[in-house]
Motif scaffolding. Sequence first.
Motif, short mmCIF file in Angstrom:
data_model
loop_
_atom_site.label_atom_id
_atom_site.label_comp_id
_atom_site.label_asym_id
_atom_site.label_seq_id
_atom_site.Cartn_x
_atom_site.Cartn_y
_atom_site.Cartn_z
N ALA A 5 20.65 -35.19 24.91
CA ALA A 5 20.94 -33.77 24.66
C ALA A 5 20.21 -33.24 23.43
CB ALA A 5 22.44 -33.56 24.53
N PRO A 6 20.18 -33.97 22.29
CA PRO A 6 19.42 -33.45 21.14
C PRO A 6 17.92 -33.33 21.42
CG PRO A 6 20.97 -35.15 20.45
CD PRO A 6 20.94 -35.19 21.94
N ASP A 7 17.37 -34.30 22.13
CA ASP A 7 15.93 -34.25 22.42
C ASP A 7 15.62 -33.15 23.44
OD1 ASP A 7 15.42 -36.29 20.64
OD2 ASP A 7 15.59 -37.86 22.16
N TRP A 8 16.54 -32.90 24.34
CA TRP A 8 16.36 -31.81 25.30
C TRP A 8 16.38 -30.46 24.58
CZ3 TRP A 8 14.36 -29.46 29.00
CH2 TRP A 8 14.97 -28.43 29.72
N LYS A 9 17.28 -30.32 23.61
CA LYS A 9 17.33 -29.09 22.82
C LYS A 9 16.00 -28.85 22.11
CE LYS A 9 20.04 -26.84 19.16
NZ LYS A 9 21.19 -27.00 18.23
N MET A 10 15.42 -29.93 21.57
CA MET A 10 14.12 -29.83 20.90
C MET A 10 13.02 -29.50 21.90
SD MET A 10 11.11 -31.77 20.75
CE MET A 10 11.75 -33.37 21.29
N LEU A 11 13.04 -30.16 23.05
CA LEU A 11 11.96 -29.99 24.03
C LEU A 11 11.91 -28.57 24.58
CD1 LEU A 11 9.76 -31.76 25.43
CD2 LEU A 11 11.36 -32.01 27.34
N LYS A 12 13.05 -27.94 24.69
CA LYS A 12 13.09 -26.58 25.23
C LYS A 12 12.30 -25.60 24.37
CE LYS A 12 17.62 -26.38 25.84
NZ LYS A 12 18.95 -25.85 26.25
N MET A 13 12.09 -25.96 23.10
CA MET A 13 11.33 -25.08 22.22
C MET A 13 9.82 -25.31 22.33
SD MET A 13 13.71 -24.99 18.78
CE MET A 13 13.66 -26.76 18.50
N LYS A 14 9.42 -26.31 23.13
CA LYS A 14 8.01 -26.66 23.24
C LYS A 14 7.28 -25.85 24.32
CE LYS A 14 7.85 -30.05 20.15
NZ LYS A 14 6.91 -30.13 19.03
N MET A 15 8.05 -25.10 25.11
CA MET A 15 7.43 -24.20 26.10
C MET A 15 8.07 -22.83 25.97
SD MET A 15 6.39 -26.11 29.67
CE MET A 15 8.02 -26.21 30.38
N THR A 16 7.38 -21.83 26.45
CA THR A 16 7.90 -20.47 26.41
C THR A 16 8.96 -20.28 27.50
OG1 THR A 16 6.29 -19.60 28.00
CG2 THR A 16 5.62 -19.66 25.67
N PRO A 17 9.83 -19.28 27.35
CA PRO A 17 10.80 -18.99 28.40
C PRO A 17 10.14 -18.74 29.75
CG PRO A 17 11.41 -17.83 26.39
CD PRO A 17 10.06 -18.45 26.14
N ALA A 18 8.98 -18.12 29.74
CA ALA A 18 8.27 -17.85 31.00
C ALA A 18 7.82 -19.16 31.66
CB ALA A 18 7.06 -16.95 30.74
N GLU A 19 7.42 -20.13 30.85
CA GLU A 19 7.00 -21.43 31.41
C GLU A 19 8.19 -22.21 31.94
OE1 GLU A 19 2.99 -22.35 28.76
OE2 GLU A 19 4.96 -22.75 27.88
N TRP A 20 9.30 -22.19 31.22
CA TRP A 20 10.50 -22.87 31.73
C TRP A 20 11.01 -22.19 32.99
CZ3 TRP A 20 11.42 -27.57 30.76
CH2 TRP A 20 11.20 -28.14 29.50
N ALA A 21 10.77 -20.90 33.12
CA ALA A 21 11.24 -20.16 34.29
C ALA A 21 10.53 -20.59 35.58
CB ALA A 21 11.07 -18.66 34.08
N LEU A 22 9.45 -21.36 35.44
CA LEU A 22 8.77 -21.88 36.63
C LEU A 22 9.64 -22.91 37.35
CD1 LEU A 22 5.20 -22.44 35.09
CD2 LEU A 22 5.83 -20.70 36.76
N PHE A 23 10.59 -23.49 36.63
CA PHE A 23 11.47 -24.51 37.21
C PHE A 23 12.77 -23.87 37.70
CE2 PHE A 23 8.74 -26.67 34.21
CZ PHE A 23 8.37 -27.83 34.88
N ASP A 24 13.13 -24.19 38.93
CA ASP A 24 14.39 -23.69 39.46
C ASP A 24 15.57 -24.30 38.70
OD1 ASP A 24 13.90 -22.17 42.30
OD2 ASP A 24 12.35 -23.65 41.89
N HIS A 25 15.42 -25.54 38.28
CA HIS A 25 16.44 -26.19 37.46
C HIS A 25 15.85 -27.45 36.83
CE1 HIS A 25 20.59 -26.79 36.17
NE2 HIS A 25 20.43 -28.09 36.39
N THR A 26 16.35 -27.79 35.64
CA THR A 26 15.96 -29.03 34.99
C THR A 26 17.18 -29.94 34.91
OG1 THR A 26 14.23 -28.00 33.67
CG2 THR A 26 15.09 -30.09 32.88
N PHE A 27 17.07 -31.13 35.47
CA PHE A 27 18.14 -32.11 35.47
C PHE A 27 17.86 -33.14 34.38
CE2 PHE A 27 18.01 -30.41 39.77
CZ PHE A 27 19.35 -30.15 40.03
#
Length: 199
Positions: A120-142
């Motif tokens: 969970a801490p590393d996922w919180k960090m990783l989410k800052m490594k791409m823009t919201p628009a780039e993360w929006a390409l994924f329907d969901h991240t498991f």
Amino acid sequence: MASTDVCNASTNSGLYNAIIFDLGGVVFTWSSLSPESPLPANVFRRILSSSHWFEYEKGNLNKDEVYSLVAKQFAVEPAAVKNTCQILSDSLQTNKKILEVIRELKEMGLSIYAMSNISAPDWKMLKMKMTPAEWALFDHTFTSASAGQRKPNIGFFKHVIEKSSIDPSRTLFVDDKLENVVTARSFGMHGICFDDDSK
């Protein structure tokens, strides 16, 4: 198999309507540890493959706990583990070729998912490594932290299949670890073992 092969595999046959990407080693890359790093690369690889680290990725240990446990197991200082993790975190960058492939696949109407062994801490960090628009390409991240299980455990795959409602026989699975690809294939997915062509 490189990024262009991923695109070809998903478009040539028309058999697939969903694709699952690993994050680390596929969507994201990082620099190799230098000889001046707090921990040698071979020791750090063993730490990342330890049972304590696996429990951390499943959400059963916090950062301080896992640093202390692996430091004791491998006879190193907790600070050295922490600082090595920070060095790799700072070096993380997106694989631009794969992101472009994902954009193309999304435009073609495929459902795009990510599936990652990550705390969970590393996922919180990783989410800052791409823009919201780039993360929006994924329907969901498991993540393994949210599922309480990690690849290649079949329970994690069952969780993803159930929550996403994908048809495994019409799904591509892209990962840089062969053992994860083998499990995906056991569910009927078309598994691709990724080898970054930019290396």
